[in-house]
Design a protein around this motif. Structure first.
Motif, PDB file in Angstrom:
ATOM      1  N   LEU A 143      39.297  33.736  47.114  1.00 57.65           N
ATOM      2  CA  LEU A 143      40.500  34.521  46.867  1.00 57.65           C
ATOM      3  C   LEU A 143      40.688  35.618  47.906  1.00 57.65           C
ATOM      4  O   LEU A 143      41.819  35.942  48.282  1.00 57.65           O
ATOM      5  CB  LEU A 143      40.443  35.101  45.457  1.00 57.65           C
ATOM      6  N   GLY A 144      39.580  36.184  48.399  1.00 57.60           N
ATOM      7  CA  GLY A 144      39.698  37.173  49.464  1.00 57.60           C
ATOM      8  C   GLY A 144      40.330  36.575  50.708  1.00 57.60           C
ATOM      9  O   GLY A 144      41.202  37.175  51.343  1.00 57.60           O
ATOM     10  N   GLU A 145      39.915  35.356  51.047  1.00 52.29           N
ATOM     11  CA  GLU A 145      40.489  34.682  52.220  1.00 52.29           C
ATOM     12  C   GLU A 145      41.979  34.422  52.035  1.00 52.29           C
ATOM     13  O   GLU A 145      42.780  34.627  52.959  1.00 52.29           O
ATOM     14  CB  GLU A 145      39.757  33.363  52.451  1.00 52.29           C
ATOM     15  N   VAL A 202      36.138  41.775  53.081  1.00 51.97           N
ATOM     16  CA  VAL A 202      34.728  41.673  53.451  1.00 51.97           C
ATOM     17  C   VAL A 202      33.885  41.642  52.177  1.00 51.97           C
ATOM     18  O   VAL A 202      33.865  42.610  51.411  1.00 51.97           O
ATOM     19  CB  VAL A 202      34.303  42.859  54.342  1.00 51.97           C
ATOM     20  N   VAL A 203      33.205  40.528  51.951  1.00 53.78           N
ATOM     21  CA  VAL A 203      32.410  40.363  50.741  1.00 53.78           C
ATOM     22  C   VAL A 203      31.005  40.895  50.969  1.00 53.78           C
ATOM     23  O   VAL A 203      30.346  40.543  51.946  1.00 53.78           O
ATOM     24  CB  VAL A 203      32.357  38.882  50.317  1.00 53.78           C
ATOM     25  N   GLU A 204      30.558  41.759  50.056  1.00 58.13           N
ATOM     26  CA  GLU A 204      29.207  42.308  50.120  1.00 58.13           C
ATOM     27  C   GLU A 204      28.492  42.001  48.805  1.00 58.13           C
ATOM     28  O   GLU A 204      28.940  42.419  47.745  1.00 58.13           O
ATOM     29  CB  GLU A 204      29.237  43.815  50.352  1.00 58.13           C
ATOM     30  N   ASN A 205      27.386  41.275  48.883  1.00 62.24           N
ATOM     31  CA  ASN A 205      26.592  40.984  47.692  1.00 62.24           C
ATOM     32  C   ASN A 205      25.594  42.119  47.458  1.00 62.24           C
ATOM     33  O   ASN A 205      24.803  42.447  48.339  1.00 62.24           O
ATOM     34  CB  ASN A 205      25.842  39.662  47.857  1.00 62.24           C
ATOM     35  N   LYS A 206      25.669  42.714  46.285  1.00 60.92           N
ATOM     36  CA  LYS A 206      24.789  43.822  45.906  1.00 60.92           C
ATOM     37  C   LYS A 206      24.129  43.498  44.567  1.00 60.92           C
ATOM     38  O   LYS A 206      24.439  44.097  43.539  1.00 60.92           O
ATOM     39  CB  LYS A 206      25.587  45.125  45.799  1.00 60.92           C
ATOM     40  N   PRO A 207      23.213  42.518  44.558  1.00 62.71           N
ATOM     41  CA  PRO A 207      22.592  42.129  43.290  1.00 62.71           C
ATOM     42  C   PRO A 207      21.544  43.136  42.833  1.00 62.71           C
ATOM     43  O   PRO A 207      21.105  43.995  43.604  1.00 62.71           O
ATOM     44  CB  PRO A 207      21.944  40.787  43.631  1.00 62.71           C
ATOM     45  N   VAL A 262      30.229  42.140  45.255  1.00 65.19           N
ATOM     46  CA  VAL A 262      29.811  41.146  44.273  1.00 65.19           C
ATOM     47  C   VAL A 262      28.462  41.603  43.731  1.00 65.19           C
ATOM     48  O   VAL A 262      27.489  41.668  44.489  1.00 65.19           O
ATOM     49  CB  VAL A 262      29.686  39.741  44.898  1.00 65.19           C
ATOM     50  N   PRO A 263      28.352  41.929  42.443  1.00 65.18           N
ATOM     51  CA  PRO A 263      27.114  42.512  41.930  1.00 65.18           C
ATOM     52  C   PRO A 263      26.016  41.501  41.617  1.00 65.18           C
ATOM     53  O   PRO A 263      25.046  41.836  40.937  1.00 65.18           O
ATOM     54  CB  PRO A 263      27.584  43.218  40.649  1.00 65.18           C
ATOM     55  N   LEU A 264      26.164  40.289  42.117  1.00 66.83           N
ATOM     56  CA  LEU A 264      25.205  39.216  41.871  1.00 66.83           C
ATOM     57  C   LEU A 264      24.903  38.492  43.184  1.00 66.83           C
ATOM     58  O   LEU A 264      25.619  38.678  44.175  1.00 66.83           O
ATOM     59  CB  LEU A 264      25.770  38.253  40.818  1.00 66.83           C
ATOM     60  N   PRO A 265      23.855  37.653  43.238  1.00 67.14           N
ATOM     61  CA  PRO A 265      23.449  37.027  44.500  1.00 67.14           C
ATOM     62  C   PRO A 265      24.498  36.077  45.071  1.00 67.14           C
ATOM     63  O   PRO A 265      25.398  35.620  44.355  1.00 67.14           O
ATOM     64  CB  PRO A 265      22.173  36.262  44.113  1.00 67.14           C
ATOM     65  N   PRO A 266      24.384  35.741  46.361  1.00 69.20           N
ATOM     66  CA  PRO A 266      25.300  34.779  46.987  1.00 69.20           C
ATOM     67  C   PRO A 266      25.158  33.393  46.368  1.00 69.20           C
ATOM     68  O   PRO A 266      24.128  33.045  45.804  1.00 69.20           O
ATOM     69  CB  PRO A 266      24.834  34.757  48.451  1.00 69.20           C
ATOM     70  N   GLY A 267      26.236  32.620  46.466  1.00 71.16           N
ATOM     71  CA  GLY A 267      26.187  31.223  46.068  1.00 71.16           C
ATOM     72  C   GLY A 267      26.672  30.917  44.676  1.00 71.16           C
ATOM     73  O   GLY A 267      26.967  29.767  44.359  1.00 71.16           O
ATOM     74  N   GLY A 268      26.788  31.920  43.816  1.00 67.69           N
ATOM     75  CA  GLY A 268      27.237  31.690  42.451  1.00 67.69           C
ATOM     76  C   GLY A 268      28.748  31.757  42.322  1.00 67.69           C
ATOM     77  O   GLY A 268      29.485  31.921  43.306  1.00 67.69           O
ATOM     78  N   ALA A 311      32.860  54.536  44.232  1.00 63.34           N
ATOM     79  CA  ALA A 311      33.593  54.452  45.496  1.00 63.34           C
ATOM     80  C   ALA A 311      34.875  55.279  45.446  1.00 63.34           C
ATOM     81  O   ALA A 311      35.383  55.613  44.375  1.00 63.34           O
ATOM     82  CB  ALA A 311      33.926  52.995  45.806  1.00 63.34           C
ATOM     83  N   ARG A 312      35.401  55.580  46.618  1.00 65.14           N
ATOM     84  CA  ARG A 312      36.673  56.315  46.697  1.00 65.14           C
ATOM     85  C   ARG A 312      37.782  55.435  46.124  1.00 65.14           C
ATOM     86  O   ARG A 312      37.906  54.264  46.503  1.00 65.14           O
ATOM     87  CB  ARG A 312      36.981  56.675  48.144  1.00 65.14           C
ATOM     88  N   PRO A 313      38.616  55.966  45.228  1.00 66.74           N
ATOM     89  CA  PRO A 313      39.667  55.156  44.584  1.00 66.74           C
ATOM     90  C   PRO A 313      40.903  55.002  45.454  1.00 66.74           C
ATOM     91  O   PRO A 313      41.995  55.453  45.106  1.00 66.74           O
ATOM     92  CB  PRO A 313      39.968  55.946  43.302  1.00 66.74           C
ATOM     93  N   ASP A 314      40.741  54.337  46.596  1.00 63.53           N
ATOM     94  CA  ASP A 314      41.845  54.208  47.536  1.00 63.53           C
ATOM     95  C   ASP A 314      42.270  52.760  47.773  1.00 63.53           C
ATOM     96  O   ASP A 314      43.092  52.479  48.644  1.00 63.53           O
ATOM     97  CB  ASP A 314      41.467  54.858  48.878  1.00 63.53           C
ATOM     98  N   GLY A 315      41.669  51.827  47.000  1.00 60.00           N
ATOM     99  CA  GLY A 315      42.035  50.423  47.148  1.00 60.00           C
ATOM    100  C   GLY A 315      41.249  49.679  48.202  1.00 60.00           C
ATOM    101  O   GLY A 315      41.477  48.481  48.400  1.00 60.00           O
ATOM    102  N   TYR A 316      40.310  50.361  48.863  1.00 61.65           N
ATOM    103  CA  TYR A 316      39.550  49.694  49.917  1.00 61.65           C
ATOM    104  C   TYR A 316      38.147  49.282  49.476  1.00 61.65           C
ATOM    105  O   TYR A 316      37.405  48.703  50.254  1.00 61.65           O
ATOM    106  CB  TYR A 316      39.488  50.588  51.158  1.00 61.65           C
ATOM    107  N   THR A 317      37.801  49.587  48.227  1.00 65.34           N
ATOM    108  CA  THR A 317      36.576  49.064  47.633  1.00 65.34           C
ATOM    109  C   THR A 317      36.930  48.485  46.276  1.00 65.34           C
ATOM    110  O   THR A 317      37.399  49.202  45.386  1.00 65.34           O
ATOM    111  CB  THR A 317      35.504  50.151  47.469  1.00 65.34           C
ATOM    112  N   LEU A 318      36.729  47.179  46.137  1.00 64.06           N
ATOM    113  CA  LEU A 318      36.996  46.476  44.898  1.00 64.06           C
ATOM    114  C   LEU A 318      35.693  45.844  44.414  1.00 64.06           C
ATOM    115  O   LEU A 318      34.701  45.803  45.142  1.00 64.06           O
ATOM    116  CB  LEU A 318      38.066  45.395  45.102  1.00 64.06           C
ATOM    117  N   GLY A 319      35.706  45.359  43.194  1.00 65.60           N
ATOM    118  CA  GLY A 319      34.503  44.749  42.658  1.00 65.60           C
ATOM    119  C   GLY A 319      34.798  43.501  41.858  1.00 65.60           C
ATOM    120  O   GLY A 319      35.835  43.401  41.204  1.00 65.60           O
TER     121      GLY A 319
END
Length: 323
Positions: free
Chosen positions: A51-53, A64-69, A36-42, A83-91
């Motif tokens: 949707l991940g759940e 696994v959600v990672e916030n990277k603002p 998630v390229p923005l802060p948590p909570g939005g 990221a490696r284009p293998d389906g294990y990193t989405l945005g």
């Protein structure tokens, strides 16, 4: 006589295709990361987690959600692109990062068209033009009159330079021939805190964040950004009713690095759309003011392409610059 190198190449190609089919069939075999390229909570964070759940229930692996603002979403989006284009990193991809930023930042470390690909649309999110309850402005006309009376005195908050809030305010100023002072923050939540406190005068705020404070009287809603009035705020006009040709919206999609196998992209799209059509999921998102929306991967790719062109024209016409 068959050339030995051609035969070897053909065998390698067949093996590669077979491996891709097997990997897609077995996918996923480990946890999937959503950046998630923005802060948590939005809204972006809420979408990723809800949707991940739900998708993990049928895909059998956790998301696994990672916030990277940072840098108006460019830092997190760049991590997805590389990221490696293998389906294990989405945005998570709000239109800010994949449609607006390419027109605002001439030297992005990634190319949206070449480095990213769509999985599917997730949601649309209207914004509302709000002022503190103490503001003398009770309507769009009154706000415009105040801004024209003292150019540059009124301040407006945003989630950062190039954010939808910033862009909406710039378009509003351009169409109303007004001038307000931009106060950028690192995310919607800290911006909203200062608007509630009266430190900043105006904000285009995502409806999910603003609605509780509108309902309890701490904020006044002057207009909404969508083409139609909201069911939750039927008495609040669209901004276009008062400011002809005003158009600004937020949509949010799910993306992957370019080159992700099409079988994996389609599998993710099927599960994403299944989750988005579930009444329980729609209700959970609606509580946050988020409107679930679906698409095919190709439709999201087209949206990203068309919106980049549209925003580039708006930015050029309004002479918008990042701070």
């Amino acid at each position: 006589m068959k050339h030995p190198y051609r035969a070897a190449f053909a065998a390698a190609l067949i093996g590669c295709c077979a491996a891709t089919a097997v990997s897609a069939q077995d996918y996923p075999s480990k946890p999937i990361r959503i950046i998630v390229p923005l802060p948590p909570g939005g809204s972006n964070d809420v979408l990723a987690r809800v949707l991940g759940e739900e998708m993990s229930k049928t895909l059998g692996q956790p998301f696994v959600v990672e916030n990277k603002p940072g840098a108006a979403g460019n830092i997190g989006t760049d991590q997805v692109a590389k990221a490696r284009p293998d389906g294990y990193t989405l945005g998570i991809a709000p239109n800010q990062t994949v449609a607006v930023n390419p027109a605002l930042y001439p030297k992005l470390p990634f190319d949206v068209q070449k480095d990213l690909m769509g999985i599917g649309l997730m949601a649309t999110l209207p914004m509302t033009l709000v002022v503190p309850s103490s503001s003398k402005a009770g309507s769009i006309d009154e706000l415009v009159a105040m801004a024209k009376a003292q150019p540059g005195k009124l301040t407006y908050a945003s989630a950062g330079s190039g954010s939808p809030q910033h862009m909406s305010a710039e378009i509003f100023q351009s169409l109303t021939s007004t001038q307000m002072t931009h106060v950028p923050y690192k995310g919607s939540n800290p911006a909203l805190v200062d608007v509630l406190a009266g430190t900043v005068d105006v904000m285009f705020c995502p409806i999910n964040s603003a609605l509780p404070y509108i309902q309890n009287g701490r904020l006044k809603a002057l207009g909404v950004t969508g083409a139609q009035r909201l069911q939750t705020l039927p008495e609040v006009p669209t901004i276009a009713e008062k400011v002809p040709n005003f158009a600004s919206d937020i949509w949010i999609g799910l993306i992957a690095p370019a080159g992700t196998p099409p079988e994996i992209v389609q599998k993710l799209n099927t599960e994403l759309n299944r989750a988005l059509k579930m009444p329980a999921v729609q209700a959970k998102l609606a509580e946050q003011g988020i409107q679930a929306a679906t698409s095919t991967p190709a439709e999201l790719d087209r949206m990203m392409r068309d919106d980049r062109k549209r925003w580039a024209e708006v930015i050029k016409r309004a002479n918008i610059r990042v701070d």
